[in-house]
Scaffold this active site. Structure first.
Site, short mmCIF file in Angstrom:
data_model
loop_
_atom_site.label_atom_id
_atom_site.label_comp_id
_atom_site.label_asym_id
_atom_site.label_seq_id
_atom_site.Cartn_x
_atom_site.Cartn_y
_atom_site.Cartn_z
N TYR A 99 40.07 22.93 -9.62
CA TYR A 99 39.55 21.94 -10.66
C TYR A 99 40.10 22.58 -12.02
O TYR A 99 40.37 23.67 -12.47
CB TYR A 99 38.48 21.78 -10.54
N ASN B 35 -6.91 -3.75 19.07
CA ASN B 35 -5.51 -4.03 19.11
C ASN B 35 -4.38 -3.87 18.72
O ASN B 35 -3.77 -3.15 17.92
CB ASN B 35 -5.18 -5.57 18.90
N ARG C 267 0.31 -1.12 0.12
CA ARG C 267 -0.41 -0.04 0.15
C ARG C 267 0.91 1.37 0.11
O ARG C 267 0.01 2.51 0.15
CB ARG C 267 -0.90 0.11 1.47
N ARG D 150 48.43 41.58 -12.83
CA ARG D 150 47.25 42.21 -13.66
C ARG D 150 47.81 43.31 -15.23
O ARG D 150 49.27 43.45 -14.29
CB ARG D 150 45.91 42.45 -13.48
#
Length: 456
Positions: free
Chosen positions: A387, A170, A16, A440
């Protein structure tokens, strides 16, 4: 006190649920249902816990580990048949066996203790944990005689019209005299609507043998909730969430809006910490004292020190120190270590990096695979370029260094103690301590060139 044993029924697939995940492994507040049951049982001093597995046996074993004993129910032929699988382990032992279902995540150790104590005090052969249900549909009914003595348990599908009106149900949790249980289980038949061997039939057989049958009625129907579908799973989640939140509040934590605060079962939070709305604290996260977390923050499997503020941010599998400020809109990814007095500001992402004491990355930066020393300032737009398309490399920024805005640090690279990187630099070589690095191109101005561009 008698020897105590536990049998947990966890063999069903749970059709179910309409899921590829086996029923007892569906989570309630961050923990699989069967794990909730096992964790509560482990706190009541049982000699041995036997888990009956079937569908998804290996996955259930992987979740529960070596702290319990497993038996396999190859065919699911009912609850009585499931308990019989533990016969070889338990049948000759003196004591009391408690039988529980692995899909009742809300049951508590307190209720288990009360049931066991009641059973032992009465000297009963079997004791049923019962509850009053406003809507007993789907539950087995407790049938008593005129004196209130339990006669039997009748399942919904086998109940008469009169028995269907009974509201004492129960719960599926029982205590048995261990030897009596396994003697009587052999007498259980399957002449019923489902053709299964029902564990509740043991009650009627014992009653016919003039054995004492008891019923202990819990005052908390919520604890007895069995999860058979996604609706019941949602109900269990809501009840558990409320229970967890109330526990933290009673322990000195302020939840500004408990209904919109989600804290999982294994979380620890120190007193005088404030949790703001929209916050999710998950896994085995530990939050210290006097913190403020949120709003709209997610912490997962992380440790947070004292007097730390985390606002509108995500922290996963990381260590955060004391007096730290994170956010808004920061992301601390796994294996990061953020030291004391650090500031991680808005739109900063940190991945597998270490920040030393009092260092800062105040805004718009990516710091990945980096070792940042003490008192380091990472200017706006600082990026560790970690990376190369194949491997990740380390960037090391030593104590007292200053990284100017919009600087790219191309790993592997080291910025020395008290070094200064000029804004807009792309650093490809190590920078010695106390040095100024400028990387730079020199500026060139073209007079009146903008006018030509305008004409185009």
């Amino acid at each position: 006190m008698n020897n105590r044993f536990a049998v947990i029924l966890a063999a069903g697939q749970g059709t179910r649920m309409k899921s590829r995940l086996y029923k007892v492994l569906h989570s309630v507040c961050g923990k699989p249902m069967v794990q909730h049951v096992v964790d509560q049982v482990s706190q009541i001093g049982v000699e041995e816990t036997v888990v009956v597995v079937g569908h998804g046996a290996e996955k259930v074993k992987e979740q529960l580990g070596n702290g319990v004993t497993y038996v396999l129910q190859e065919e699911q032929l009912g609850t009585g048949h499931a308990v019989m699988q533990s016969e070889s382990l338990l049948k000759d032992k003196d004591g009391v066996t408690m039988v529980l279902c692995g899909d009742t995540p809300l049951i508590t150790k307190e209720t288990m203790e009360e049931l066991l104590n009641y059973h032992e005090e009465l000297g009963a052969k079997a004791t049923i944990l019962t509850a009053e249900a406003n809507n007993p549909t789907g539950y087995g009914r407790i049938v008593r005689d005129q004196c209130g003595v339990v006669k039997k348990i009748v399942e919904q599908k086998d109940a008469s019209e009169e028995e269907l009106l009974i509201t004492e149900i129960n719960t599926g949790t029982y205590c048995f005299d261990n030897k009596a249980l396994f003697e009587v289980l052999k007498l259980v038949g399957n002449n019923n609507a489902q053709g299964e061997y029902y564990l509740p039939d043991v009650i009627e057989i014992l009653q016919k043998k003039n054995q004492l049958i008891a019923a202990y009625q819990t005052s908390s129907f919520d604890e007895t909730l069995g999860v058979n579908d996604r609706v019941a799973l949602s109900n269990a989640e809501e009840i558990m969430k409320k229970r967890i939140n109330e526990m933290h509040m009673r322990n000195g934590v302020t939840l500004i809006d408990p209904q919109n605060t989600y804290i999982e079962a294994d979380v620890t939070i120190g007193r005088d910490t404030i949790i703001l709305p929209g916050t999710m604290v998950k896994g085995k996260t530990i939050v210290g004292e006097d913190c403020q977390i949120g709003p709209n923050t997610e912490l997962n499997d992380s440790s947070i020190g004292n007097q730390t503020f985390i606002k509108q941010s995500v922290v996963s599998n990381s260590e955060i120190g004391n007096h730290v400020t994170i956010g808004p809109f920061a992301h601390i990814r796994p294996e990061s270590q953020i030291g004391d007095e650090v500031k991680i500001g808005n739109f900063v992402e940190v991945k597998k990096s270490k920040f030393g004491k009092a260092s800062k990355a105040s805004h718009l930066s990516y710091i990945g695979d980096a070792d940042i020393g003490n008192d380091v300032n990472l200017g706006c737009g600082s990026i560790t370029v970690n990376y190369d398309g194949i491997n990740k490399h380390l960037t090391k920024v030593e104590d007292g260094a200053f990284i100017g805005c919009n600087s790219n640090l191309i790993a592997p690279v080291t910025i020395g103690v008290n070094a200064y990187v000029a804004a807009g630099s792309t650093i490809t070589h190590d920078v010695p301590g106390d040095a100024l690095a400028v990387a730079r191109e020199r500026q060139t101005n073209k007079p009146d060139y903008a006018k030509k561009l305008g004409k185009k």
